[in-house]
Design a protein around this motif. Structure first.
Motif, short mmCIF file in Angstrom:
data_model
loop_
_atom_site.label_atom_id
_atom_site.label_comp_id
_atom_site.label_asym_id
_atom_site.label_seq_id
_atom_site.Cartn_x
_atom_site.Cartn_y
_atom_site.Cartn_z
N VAL A 660 0.82 -1.22 0.00
CA VAL A 660 0.00 0.00 0.00
C VAL A 660 0.85 1.26 0.00
O VAL A 660 0.30 2.37 -0.03
CB VAL A 660 -0.95 0.02 1.22
CG1 VAL A 660 -1.90 -1.16 1.17
CG2 VAL A 660 -0.17 0.07 2.53
N PHE A 661 2.17 1.12 0.01
CA PHE A 661 3.04 2.28 0.15
C PHE A 661 3.41 2.86 -1.21
O PHE A 661 4.47 2.57 -1.77
CB PHE A 661 4.28 1.91 0.96
CG PHE A 661 3.97 1.58 2.38
CD1 PHE A 661 3.76 2.59 3.32
CD2 PHE A 661 3.86 0.26 2.80
CE1 PHE A 661 3.47 2.29 4.63
CE2 PHE A 661 3.56 -0.04 4.11
CZ PHE A 661 3.35 0.97 5.04
N ILE A 662 2.51 3.68 -1.73
CA ILE A 662 2.79 4.45 -2.93
C ILE A 662 2.61 5.93 -2.60
O ILE A 662 1.94 6.31 -1.65
CB ILE A 662 1.90 4.04 -4.12
CG1 ILE A 662 0.43 4.40 -3.87
CG2 ILE A 662 2.06 2.56 -4.43
CD1 ILE A 662 -0.47 4.21 -5.09
N ASP A 663 3.23 6.77 -3.41
CA ASP A 663 3.14 8.22 -3.28
C ASP A 663 3.39 8.66 -1.84
O ASP A 663 4.38 8.27 -1.25
CB ASP A 663 1.80 8.73 -3.83
CG ASP A 663 1.84 10.21 -4.17
OD1 ASP A 663 2.41 10.55 -5.22
OD2 ASP A 663 1.35 11.02 -3.38
N TYR A 664 2.51 9.48 -1.26
CA TYR A 664 2.82 10.09 0.03
C TYR A 664 2.99 9.06 1.14
O TYR A 664 3.71 9.31 2.12
CB TYR A 664 1.78 11.14 0.42
CG TYR A 664 0.42 10.62 0.83
CD1 TYR A 664 0.14 10.31 2.15
CD2 TYR A 664 -0.59 10.48 -0.12
CE1 TYR A 664 -1.12 9.85 2.53
CE2 TYR A 664 -1.85 10.05 0.25
CZ TYR A 664 -2.12 9.72 1.57
OH TYR A 664 -3.36 9.28 1.94
N ASP A 668 6.11 9.31 3.68
CA ASP A 668 5.91 9.33 5.13
C ASP A 668 6.63 8.17 5.81
O ASP A 668 7.27 8.34 6.85
CB ASP A 668 4.41 9.27 5.45
CG ASP A 668 3.68 10.55 5.09
OD1 ASP A 668 4.35 11.56 4.83
OD2 ASP A 668 2.43 10.52 5.07
N ARG A 669 6.53 6.99 5.21
CA ARG A 669 7.13 5.81 5.84
C ARG A 669 8.65 5.93 5.94
O ARG A 669 9.25 5.53 6.93
CB ARG A 669 6.75 4.57 5.03
CG ARG A 669 7.32 3.28 5.61
CD ARG A 669 6.94 2.08 4.78
NE ARG A 669 7.63 0.91 5.30
CZ ARG A 669 8.14 -0.05 4.55
NH1 ARG A 669 8.04 0.02 3.23
NH2 ARG A 669 8.75 -1.08 5.08
N TYR A 820 1.60 -2.54 10.17
CA TYR A 820 1.96 -2.49 8.75
C TYR A 820 1.20 -1.39 8.00
O TYR A 820 1.24 -1.34 6.78
CB TYR A 820 1.68 -3.85 8.09
CG TYR A 820 2.24 -5.01 8.84
CD1 TYR A 820 3.59 -5.06 9.19
CD2 TYR A 820 1.42 -6.07 9.24
CE1 TYR A 820 4.11 -6.13 9.89
CE2 TYR A 820 1.94 -7.14 9.94
CZ TYR A 820 3.28 -7.17 10.27
OH TYR A 820 3.79 -8.23 10.99
N ASP A 821 0.52 -0.54 8.75
CA ASP A 821 -0.28 0.51 8.11
C ASP A 821 0.57 1.74 7.80
O ASP A 821 1.58 1.99 8.45
CB ASP A 821 -1.43 0.93 9.04
CG ASP A 821 -2.46 -0.16 9.20
OD1 ASP A 821 -2.59 -1.00 8.30
OD2 ASP A 821 -3.15 -0.17 10.25
N PRO A 822 0.12 2.55 6.83
CA PRO A 822 0.78 3.83 6.59
C PRO A 822 0.74 4.73 7.82
O PRO A 822 -0.11 4.55 8.71
CB PRO A 822 -0.05 4.43 5.44
CG PRO A 822 -0.65 3.26 4.76
CD PRO A 822 -0.94 2.27 5.84
N VAL A 823 1.64 5.70 7.85
CA VAL A 823 1.69 6.65 8.97
C VAL A 823 0.33 7.34 9.11
O VAL A 823 -0.18 7.49 10.22
CB VAL A 823 2.81 7.69 8.74
CG1 VAL A 823 2.78 8.78 9.81
CG2 VAL A 823 4.16 6.98 8.73
N ARG A 824 -0.22 7.74 8.00
CA ARG A 824 -1.56 8.34 7.98
C ARG A 824 -2.12 8.23 6.57
O ARG A 824 -1.36 8.11 5.60
CB ARG A 824 -1.53 9.80 8.44
CG ARG A 824 -0.75 10.75 7.55
CD ARG A 824 -0.65 12.14 8.14
NE ARG A 824 0.05 12.16 9.41
CZ ARG A 824 1.39 12.27 9.53
NH1 ARG A 824 2.13 12.37 8.45
NH2 ARG A 824 1.95 12.27 10.71
#
Length: 886
Positions: A660-664, A668-669, A820-824
């Motif tokens: 799920v870690f694309i773009d912002y 952030d990660r 494992y979630d995005p920062v926000r």
């Protein structure tokens, strides 16, 4: 007409992953194929579920539509209509007649006995393609930059009305795939944003707007279609690439649900009448014959009641695709255009007669198509198709490719209405102010000497429509290239619009529009009081190559030699304004820090009113309120993902190891500082944020959906004797046209279908028409209705503390709190118009879906028992208010 073989049911996995590298444009920097080292997701499910050559699970049978949600009336009408049809007439609804053989880019067979003319399917998501006297609207990425759902609806309604005025039944759009996994993706501009929530809102409102005009939508491209390279074998071969099948997007279940499927759920919930399956494979099964994504995800979990149509030449089989959930094939031809062969048409008639496709499945295909029609239309009888996609001549051939049926094919109907005003407004309201030193902007117009520079400020000297499907980068970038384009009725250039403004205000004006004229530019810049430089970066679809770019961009830098020309201007003028037209992110770090560049604006791909829109912002007639729909990074490598530019096997494997870690989410990660973050945009006034209020509502606990469907219904009977399905006597055929009738009574000889001889090769349950259990995450269009229960209301006060009326877009971000979630993640936004010294309330309802996570074991959504932090701010990094969901 020759009947052809249906191909195998499942795609064969590709060969082993190779260690290939590509280069960034002319700069020679090596980049891994799809993901940079160290940017893999930290979620073990994502890593394990994004492996090369992995397979997609079979999911059968294909769910039959039941008229759930708002579809009840449409299904009642569709059932009444389909009950009247013969076997061949049902097949006619599902099969395109062939490329360039009727007037529209896609056209089904007709049912003359019931006065039902062919369905006309027509591009594009920015206006009616391949005709005249139509408008060119701002691209989807501009609509996202407005962060205004009302703008998405209004644009959709206007586009729908123009398609309707041309006799179009289905507009091929809007676009939620590509989502924007890679910053250089060629067709990102057709979609909206690299964020699934922002995309989902704009996608849904566009669907509602288009369909309010009585035109069906084709929500596309489903799914995992995130790059142009290697999407089709034929396209790749044209560029010298030897591949055996389309690229495979390899991704896990969590990433699929929490990212790429999310906006399609919004689209289905909004009433999308059709969904277009994509060219790529998903986990090594072609998207248009992938039973998991069509049967299980789309028709099962999302409860989709409309029909699935293939992208053009995206059908790779007959029986396999039909059983996997494909309802309509376009443009009707099999592997190549104008082949005279079809996987559907007569082959589908054979498949029903020999039992490989059950009668209930064909009935469901016809019901879904007609339900989509009745969902937006009331009458079978409607206006004629009044244009031809293949010529702008008034008279030409009805069946253009084979030169038959000379007649009037174009009525040249003007469908533009007053849409220019809306186009101009959206163009201005989607322009993002990124830099504004000491209130350089707005300009007054009476500066002693205004100078405008750059190829991108001027016209294409051969005319705005001179390049087929806009397949060049000459002059200003009003529209990118490919099937998502349309013909300009006119194109207002920045040079023209700014000159008009300056002259009206009594100023002096000069322009230099040749980026190779460095000395001339430098000399003019030395004299100018304000210099405005225009630069662009273009992209498009894989079937067209522009300056060595095969759809996807080779780099994230400026085109047309703009960097050198901009240096000549900034080296001679300390008051230079940079305006960027681009299809996605462009690296701006060096310009953001350049003291001689006093203002920067991103204007996207704004359509026919381009010059007027940017002039409105430059001169303060519109106070900018747009926000970036993506991140502008300092370095290309900061994005973490990239295009696969070189095949890594016979079936190119694109591993979504970033999850799920694309773009912002990636920035952030990894705590990378972008040049301009997602959601950022300035104004000519200022705003204050205060008084965050979070209210928890009393809502019932989530209950997984349960129950069973009704058994698959059938509508009408047909003769099982092949002799009753031969071509009618004395029937005159159009060469290469797709018909539903047979050439011979020998079904085995007619079809050469291996499944007729070996019925055991049909997947388990594929022909099972008994009652089936609903998925726990399903139950209604868009998924389990309880996902949309409002759990919290978030409110904040926004005050205009500056001297001008302006528009602000407060944004709500939530941390779901998992390991494992995005920062926000963005979960809500609202564009607010506020007078000086005035205040208004920002309102967001937080649904259960907004705080849920996908459980790949339970195959359902759940809310993790973690602290869930909330931020409200003016961008993803400017988070001015903070709280916790109780």
């Amino acid at each position: 007409m020759r009947l052809i073989t249906n191909t195998a049911l499942l795609a064969v996995a590709g060969s082993a992953l190779a260690q290939d590298f590509s280069k960034d444009g002319n700069y020679g920097a090596p980049f891994p194929n799809t993901t940079y080292p160290g940017f893999e997701s930290n979620n073990p499910y994502a890593i394990a579920g994004s492996l090369s050559n992995q397979t997609s699970p079979p999911k059968y049978p294909s769910p039959w539509g039941e008229g759930r949600g708002d579809w009840a009336t449409a299904y009642t009408k569709a059932r009444a209509f389909v009950r009247q049809l013969t076997l061949e007439e049902k097949v006619n609804l599902t099969t395109g007649t062939g490329w360039e053989l009727d007037r529209c880019v896609g056209q089904t067979g007709s049912i003359p006995r019931l006065a039902f003319r062919a369905l006309c399917l027509q591009d594009s998501p920015v206006g009616v393609r391949d005709t005249d006297f139509n408008s060119v609207f701002p691209a989807g990425v501009n609509v996202a930059a407005t962060w205004d759902s009302g703008a998405a609806y209004a644009r959709g309604q206007a586009m729908g009305s123009e398609h309707k005025g041309k006799g179009v039944d289905m507009q091929l759009g809007p676009v939620a795939g590509p989502l924007g996994r890679t910053a250089a993706g060629g067709r990102n501009w057709e979609g909206f944003s690299s964020d699934p929530v922002l995309t989902g809102v704009m996608f849904a409102e566009s669907i509602k707007g288009i369909q309010s005009a009585g035109v069906m939508t084709s929500a596309k491209h489903f799914i995992g279609y995130e790059q142009e390279h290697f999407r089709l074998v034929g396209d790749a071969a044209n560029y010298g690439f030897d591949i055996a099948a389309s690229n495979s997007a390899n991704l896990d279940d969590i990433t699929m649900h929490e990212m790429y499927l999310w906006p399609f759920a919004d689209g289905v919930r909004a009433g999308a009448t059709s969904v277009m399956c994509s060219y790529n494979q998903v986990n090594n099964s072609h998207a248009c014959q992938n039973s998991y994504v069509m049967n299980y995800l789309l028709k099962g979990e999302l409860g989709f009641q409309g029909f699935v149509v293939s992208d053009w030449l995206g059908t790779n089989s007959g029986v396999a695709s039909v059983l996997a959930g494909l309802d309509m094939t376009m443009p009707g031809d099999s592997n190549v255009y104008d082949s005279g062969d079809s996987y559907f048409g007569a082959n589908l008639t054979v498949a029903v007669l020999n039992g490989t496709v059950p009668a209930w499945r064909l009935d469901d295909m016809a019901i879904r198509i007609m339900a989509g029609f009745y969902f937006v239309e009331t009458n079978v009888t409607r206006g004629p198709i009044n244009f031809s996609s293949w010529t702008l001549d008034t008279y030409n051939y009805e069946h253009y490719y084979v030169g038959e049926g000379w007649t009037q094919v174009n009525d040249h109907v003007n469908v533009r209405s007053d849409h220019a005003n809306l186009i101009r407004s959206i163009g201005a309201r989607s322009t993002v102010l990124l830099k504004n030193v000491n209130n350089t902007l707005p300009l007054t117009g009476n500066e002693p000497l205004t100078a405008v520079f750059g190829n991108d400020a001027g016209p294409n000297s051969d005319g705005p429509n001179s390049c087929s499907d806009r397949g060049c980068d000459e002059g200003t970038l009003g529209m990118a290239w490919g099937s998502g384009s349309s013909n300009f009725p006119y194109l207002v250039t920045p040079d023209t619009a700014i000159q008009n403004t300056v002259l009206a205000a009594g100023g002096a004006y000069e322009s230099s529009l040749d980026n190779n004229a460095l000395d001339t530019m430098g000399a003019l810049a030395r004299r100018a009081n304000v210099s405005i430089f225009f630069a662009n970066s273009d992209s498009g679809e894989f079937y067209i190559e522009v300056d060595g770019n095969l759809g996807d961009r080779n780099n994230l830098t400026f085109w047309q030699g703009a960097d050198e020309a901009l240096a000549a201007v900034t080296g001679n003028c300390s008051n230079t304004i940079l305006v960027v037209h681009s299809t996605g992110p462009v690296l701006l770090e060096q310009y953001a820090s350049n003291p001689n560049i006093t203002a920067i604006l991103w204007a996207g791909v704004p359509g026919q009113e381009s010059g007027n829109s940017i002039a409105d912002v430059l001169y303060g007639r519109v106070n900018p309120g747009a926000k970036l729909p993506f991140t502008i990074g300092a370095n290309r490598s900061d994005y973490g993902t990239d295009i696969l530019y070189t095949p890594n096997g016979a079936v190119p494997q694109i591993d979504f190891r970033e999850g799920v870690f694309i773009d912002y989410r990636t920035f952030d990660r990894h705590n990378e500082t972008p040049t301009y973050e997602f959601g950022f945009g300035m104004s000519y006034t200022t705003f204050n944020y205060s008084d965050l209020r979070i209210t928890k509502l009393n809502v019932s606990d989530y209950v997984p959906y349960s129950g069973y469907t009704s058994p698959a219904p059938t509508y009408g009977n047909f003769s099982s004797d092949p002799a009753d399905h031969l071509f009618p006597a004395n029937f005159t055929r159009v060469p290469d046209y797709q018909y539903p009738w047979l050439n011979t009574t020998n079904l085995t000889e007619a079809s050469k279908d291996p499944h007729y001889a070996a019925p055991g090769s049909i997947p388990l349950n594929a022909q099972n028409g008994s009652a089936q259990p609903y998925p726990k995450a399903g139950g209604a269009p868009g998924g389990n209705p309880m996902l949309y229960d409002v759990l919290y209301r978030v409110r904040a006060t926004i005050t205009n503390t500056g001297p001008l009326a302006g528009e602000e877009v407060p944004q709500l971000y939530i941390s779901r709190g998992g390991p494992y979630d995005p920062v926000r993640e963005l979960r809500g936004f609202e564009r607010l118009s506020i007078q000086p010294n005035g205040s208004t309330t920002f309102n967001v309802d937080v649904t259960r879906r907004d705080v849920s996570s996908w459980d790949p074991v339970a195959q359902d959504w759940y809310v993790r028992n973690t602290t869930k932090r909330v931020w409200v701010g003016s961008s993803s990094r400017r988070l001015l208010l903070e709280g916790v969901l109780p």
